[in-house]
Design an enzyme around this catalytic site. Structure first.
Site, PDB file in Angstrom:
ATOM      1  CB  SER A  87      -0.942   0.001   1.201  1.00  0.00           C
ATOM      2  OG  SER A  87      -0.226  -0.204   2.391  1.00  0.00           O
ATOM      3  CE  LYS A 138      -7.281  -0.382   1.813  1.00  0.00           C
ATOM      4  NZ  LYS A 138      -7.253   0.712   2.774  1.00  0.00           N
ATOM      5  CG  HIS A 149      -4.088  -0.823  -1.406  1.00  0.00           C
ATOM      6  ND1 HIS A 149      -4.592   0.440  -1.596  1.00  0.00           N
ATOM      7  CD2 HIS A 149      -3.786  -0.913  -0.094  1.00  0.00           C
ATOM      8  CE1 HIS A 149      -4.583   1.105  -0.454  1.00  0.00           C
ATOM      9  NE2 HIS A 149      -4.099   0.299   0.479  1.00  0.00           N
TER      10      HIS A 149
HETATM   11  N1  PMP Z   1      -4.780  -4.507   4.485  1.00  0.00           N
HETATM   12  C1  PMP Z   1      -4.142  -3.582   3.753  1.00  0.00           C
HETATM   13  C2  PMP Z   1      -3.014  -4.025   2.886  1.00  0.00           C
HETATM   14  C3  PMP Z   1      -4.547  -2.235   3.795  1.00  0.00           C
HETATM   15  O1  PMP Z   1      -3.913  -1.317   3.057  1.00  0.00           O
HETATM   16  C4  PMP Z   1      -5.631  -1.867   4.627  1.00  0.00           C
HETATM   17  C5  PMP Z   1      -6.134  -0.426   4.683  1.00  0.00           C
HETATM   18  N2  PMP Z   1      -5.198   0.516   4.978  1.00  0.00           N
HETATM   19  C6  PMP Z   1      -6.258  -2.853   5.372  1.00  0.00           C
HETATM   20  C7  PMP Z   1      -5.821  -4.163   5.284  1.00  0.00           C
HETATM   21  C8  PMP Z   1      -7.394  -2.517   6.267  1.00  0.00           C
HETATM   22  O2  PMP Z   1      -8.563  -2.411   5.527  1.00  0.00           O
HETATM   23  P1  PMP Z   1      -9.824  -1.626   6.105  1.00  0.00           P
HETATM   24  O3  PMP Z   1      -9.591  -0.178   5.856  1.00  0.00           O
HETATM   25  O4  PMP Z   1     -10.967  -2.190   5.362  1.00  0.00           O
HETATM   26  O5  PMP Z   1      -9.895  -1.945   7.571  1.00  0.00           O
END
Ligand code: PMP
Length: 395
Positions: free
Chosen positions: A184, A243, A212
């Site tokens: 990310s 997302k 992502h």
């Molecule tokens: N896994 C990854 C790789 C992420 O980038 C994120 C969000 N930043 C999450 C999990 C968490 O997802 P959520 O925002 O739905 O809690």
């Protein structure tokens, strides 16, 4: 006498943040999260949201959310395993499994929750987890909650992964390799075909957090596994619904038995209330939209390629992204915060990403291009990058 403490140690820690120039004040959005937003009273181009497809304020999703509220109310009323399990939750999982081309899907209240709950549930004492060093914080926390032993391999370094496997694999009954699908903070894609080959060679299970990659990579956003045509060769795929899907929630996709087990041991499912009807209605509509057209993902990739090409002409360090995530790496933490602040003054919001989200000295502003941006907005953003870059002598 009051027993409320002054929390002096926290005051000291907060003061330190201020002294280092990394103390944060949250920007406030006055309206929906779109390509152009009202932020602290000013209209600015938004290059910071994960709303990849523009679904967060999509009229069809809003309509579906309203209809779900009218029929099911605003809350689910309980955890999934008591009486918070509605027919729309069940139906969403069927549709998501079809979309992901997997046997089954279990939905959680967030992507973070998914990792926090699933990793500990599917591993036991006496197992080994091997995790990429740049995996997301929710994976790191999920791994900490597991009773399994842990090992880390260098980021996307297959020789290092094999070194760990050679050294440790034979001491354990089960072994789980965990990686982000798309990283990310840098936008690079995991070397999934090689990871799968190593997993097969050393008889390990695989777990891909595709937060992502969901809605971004693969046919109509089916994700990184689909992008590499690896269906049937990955054991657990995590997706987020917050997302590209534009709403909130997360899920694990994989075998039916995974779902059966998580229903009994996935702690966020057992101890936290299920997704509200509005969210479930909107997500179901998003999955239907993605299943019916590639229009949104096509536009996302068109915009991402256009922006990267234009920004690339300026000479910033934009790392090694292969996806719409476009980091502009500044380095110093305070300078990164100052860069973002100046961009905002000139009408572009790019959030600063600094330690502990990324390693010290690799501060960056992270540009998130979406399907909803116009070329005109993207060009304006690039011209502001040029102005601020020159002003701060970075280019
Ligand atoms: N896994 C990854 C790789 C992420 O980038 C994120 C969000 N930043 C999450 C999990 C968490 O997802 P959520 O925002 O739905 O809690």
């Amino acid at each position: 006498m009051s027993n409320v403490h002054e929390l002096k140690y926290l005051q000291d820690q907060v003061r330190e943040l201020k002294e280092q120039g990394v103390y944060r004040v949250l920007p406030v959005l006055e309206g929906a999260n779109e390509a152009e937003v009202m932020l602290n009273g000013k209209a600015v181009i938004n290059l910071s949201s994960n709303n990849y497809l523009g679904f967060a304020n999509h009229p069809k999703l809003k309509k579906a959310a309203i209809e779900a509220v009218e029929k099911y109310g605003v809350g689910s009323g309980a955890v999934r395993t008591i009486i918070g399990n509605m027919d729309i939750h069940e139906q969403l999982e069927v549709e998501l499994a079809k979309f992901k081309r997997e046997e089954a899907v279990m939905v959680f209240q967030s992507g973070f929750n998914c990792n926090a709950g699933a990793i500990q549930a599917i591993t036991n004492k006496g197992d080994l987890i091997i995790s990429d060093e740049l995996n997301h914080a929710s994976i790191i926390d999920g791994v900490k909650l597991s009773k399994a032993d842990k090992a880390v391999f260098k980021h996307s370094d297959m020789a290092d992964l094999e070194r760990v496997l050679k050294e440790k694999r034979s001491n354990y009954e089960n072994c789980l390799i965990i990686t982000d699908g798309v990283f990310s903070m840098d936008g690079d894609i995991a070397k999934l075909p090689e990871i799968v080959e190593l997993a097969e060679k050393y008889n390990c299970m695989t777990y891909v957090d595709d937060a992502h990659g969901s809605g971004v990579l693969g046919e109509s956003g089916r994700g990184t596994v689909d992008h590499f045509h690896l269906h049937g060769r990955i054991d657990f795929t995590i997706g987020t619904l917050s997302k590209a899907i534009g709403v909130i929630g997360g899920y694990v996709a994989g075998r039916k038995v995974m779902k059966e087990w998580l229903l009994h041991r996935g702690r966020p499912l057992l101890f936290s209330t299920s997704l509200p009807p509005a969210a479930v209605g909107a997500i179901t509509e998003a999955v239907a939209l993605l299943s019916s057209t590639t229009e949104y993902t096509d536009r996302l990739w068109h915009n991402a390629n256009f922006f990267k090409e234009e920004l690339g002409k300026l000479g910033f360090n934009t790392g090694s992204s292969e996806t719409p995530i476009t980091p502009v790496i500044i380095g110093d933490e305070a300078q990164t915060v100052a860069f973002s602040k100046r961009m905002l003054e000139l009408g572009v919001f790019v959030s600063p990403i600094i330690f502990p989200t990324v390693p010290k000295g690799t501060g960056r502003v992270r540009c998130m291009v979406t399907a909803a941006h116009t070329e005109e907005q993207l060009l304006k953003a690039v011209s502001v990058f040029e102005a601020v870059g020159k002003e701060m002598k970075l280019i």
